[in-house]
Design a protein around this motif. Sequence first.
Motif, PDB file in Angstrom:
ATOM      1  N   ARG A   1      62.346  36.038  48.625  1.00  0.00           N
ATOM      2  CA  ARG A   1      62.904  35.368  49.229  1.00  0.00           C
ATOM      3  C   ARG A   1      64.452  36.737  50.055  1.00  0.00           C
ATOM      4  O   ARG A   1      64.702  37.092  49.027  1.00  0.00           O
ATOM      5  CB  ARG A   1      64.277  34.366  48.082  1.00  0.00           C
ATOM      6  N   LEU A   2      64.507  36.012  51.342  1.00  0.00           N
ATOM      7  CA  LEU A   2      65.150  36.501  52.328  1.00  0.00           C
ATOM      8  C   LEU A   2      66.993  36.375  52.784  1.00  0.00           C
ATOM      9  O   LEU A   2      66.960  36.156  53.944  1.00  0.00           O
ATOM     10  CB  LEU A   2      64.404  37.248  53.344  1.00  0.00           C
ATOM     11  N   SER A   3      67.211  35.340  51.718  1.00  0.00           N
ATOM     12  CA  SER A   3      68.873  34.801  52.412  1.00  0.00           C
ATOM     13  C   SER A   3      70.198  34.896  51.067  1.00  0.00           C
ATOM     14  O   SER A   3      70.509  34.295  51.416  1.00  0.00           O
ATOM     15  CB  SER A   3      68.124  33.262  52.217  1.00  0.00           C
ATOM     16  N   CYS A   4      69.493  35.480  50.774  1.00  0.00           N
ATOM     17  CA  CYS A   4      70.831  36.468  49.298  1.00  0.00           C
ATOM     18  C   CYS A   4      72.081  37.465  50.583  1.00  0.00           C
ATOM     19  O   CYS A   4      72.659  36.676  49.927  1.00  0.00           O
ATOM     20  CB  CYS A   4      70.804  36.718  48.339  1.00  0.00           C
ATOM     21  N   PHE A   5      71.564  37.868  51.334  1.00  0.00           N
ATOM     22  CA  PHE A   5      72.287  38.812  51.941  1.00  0.00           C
ATOM     23  C   PHE A   5      73.110  40.147  51.969  1.00  0.00           C
ATOM     24  O   PHE A   5      74.186  39.888  52.368  1.00  0.00           O
ATOM     25  CB  PHE A   5      73.161  37.588  53.129  1.00  0.00           C
ATOM     26  N   GLY A   6      72.870  40.183  50.614  1.00  0.00           N
ATOM     27  CA  GLY A   6      73.681  41.086  49.938  1.00  0.00           C
ATOM     28  C   GLY A   6      75.065  40.354  49.536  1.00  0.00           C
ATOM     29  O   GLY A   6      75.819  41.359  48.802  1.00  0.00           O
ATOM     30  N   LEU A   7      75.116  38.972  49.124  1.00  0.00           N
ATOM     31  CA  LEU A   7      76.119  39.063  49.078  1.00  0.00           C
ATOM     32  C   LEU A   7      76.973  38.981  47.402  1.00  0.00           C
ATOM     33  O   LEU A   7      78.222  39.185  46.388  1.00  0.00           O
ATOM     34  CB  LEU A   7      76.266  37.343  48.994  1.00  0.00           C
ATOM     35  N   HIS A   8      76.339  40.051  46.031  1.00  0.00           N
ATOM     36  CA  HIS A   8      76.420  39.994  45.038  1.00  0.00           C
ATOM     37  C   HIS A   8      77.473  40.862  45.071  1.00  0.00           C
ATOM     38  O   HIS A   8      77.923  41.094  44.025  1.00  0.00           O
ATOM     39  CB  HIS A   8      74.562  40.174  44.469  1.00  0.00           C
ATOM     40  N   GLU A   9      77.708  42.221  45.665  1.00  0.00           N
ATOM     41  CA  GLU A   9      78.482  42.756  46.100  1.00  0.00           C
ATOM     42  C   GLU A   9      79.961  42.256  46.792  1.00  0.00           C
ATOM     43  O   GLU A   9      81.082  43.082  46.075  1.00  0.00           O
ATOM     44  CB  GLU A   9      78.441  43.648  47.511  1.00  0.00           C
ATOM     45  N   TRP A  10      79.559  41.417  47.179  1.00  0.00           N
ATOM     46  CA  TRP A  10      81.269  40.616  48.005  1.00  0.00           C
ATOM     47  C   TRP A  10      81.584  39.509  46.460  1.00  0.00           C
ATOM     48  O   TRP A  10      82.817  39.354  46.351  1.00  0.00           O
ATOM     49  CB  TRP A  10      80.827  39.771  48.928  1.00  0.00           C
ATOM     50  N   ALA A  11      80.818  39.020  45.631  1.00  0.00           N
ATOM     51  CA  ALA A  11      81.282  38.223  44.283  1.00  0.00           C
ATOM     52  C   ALA A  11      81.423  38.825  43.469  1.00  0.00           C
ATOM     53  O   ALA A  11      82.152  38.750  42.560  1.00  0.00           O
ATOM     54  CB  ALA A  11      80.069  36.939  44.254  1.00  0.00           C
ATOM     55  N   MET A  12      81.456  40.401  43.284  1.00  0.00           N
ATOM     56  CA  MET A  12      81.966  41.533  42.492  1.00  0.00           C
ATOM     57  C   MET A  12      83.461  42.218  42.652  1.00  0.00           C
ATOM     58  O   MET A  12      83.821  41.920  42.245  1.00  0.00           O
ATOM     59  CB  MET A  12      80.792  42.344  42.676  1.00  0.00           C
TER      60      MET A  12
END
Length: 299
Positions: free
Chosen positions: A118-129
């Motif tokens: 699945r390639l739709s997360c766009f690395g937002l985990h770092e932004w959510a931190m």
Amino acid sequence: MGTVLTEQEWRAREEAHTTRMRRWTEPHQRRRSRGEKHPVLDFLFTYYSHRPSHLERWQPGPGIVLSGAGARCFLQRRGYRAVPDGVALDDAEFGENRARAARSIRALLEATAGRAPRLSCFGLHEWAMVYRQPPGEVRHTQLPLRLGSSGTDEVVDSLEVRCGHYDAFRFFTDAARPRNTLAPARTTQIDLEQPGCLHANMDLFKWAYKLDPFVPSELLGDCFELAADIRVLDMRASPYDLAGFGYSPVAIETPHGRAEYARAQAEFARRAAPLRTRLIALCTRLLENGNRSVSRSDN
């Protein structure tokens, strides 16, 4: 007993592995001696617990016999024994605790390998931190946010946050957690892990060193190198300004940046797939060897 390597052969492999790993270990050790922190690369030695000295240390893996007088140095390490042709791993050291870990690792890797990336997360985990976090409390306080606090929050507000990796999700801010469309937990890791996830692919390094000393160093090194390359993308796509460290941003707040991220993510999923397969095969082999050792001891 297994494939016998001459001392010249195994020493060449040992030197090649050590030289390869020192590309990362030596700069890390120099920075540490100076008290310098690196927001991208330190992660490989702090979040992951494998020591640099252990990363440099070569080991043959199962089914290999090391011949020659120099092989006796391996007897000073736990997990090796003398055999008629030299020195090899001791299957008896692969006890129930190691077998339990190998079964758990294999189950997780097989479940992950069975899913489409699945390639739709766009690395937002770092932004959510850092979402709605006071400036002095962000994770990397030495780094400015490229878009500032309010601009960072706007990106999180404008995009769907879909992180299924528990070890990323657990660092989300309290405000960001409800925005995630998934609710990953340690107990559901095997149900949610998918091969497009950057962190799941970086973690192949962790699963490799968890099998130490029964993992061939060449496989460990391949997993580490993949993790190092992924970590660079992970932080380039983060909200931090890393220009001072020589990294250009992957601006996932734009359609172009999200497309660039997804392409890189797909390439890492492609590179990770054969490593995951090799780790699954290693776990299976170790478990089978362990079972044979138990059967021999029972007889």
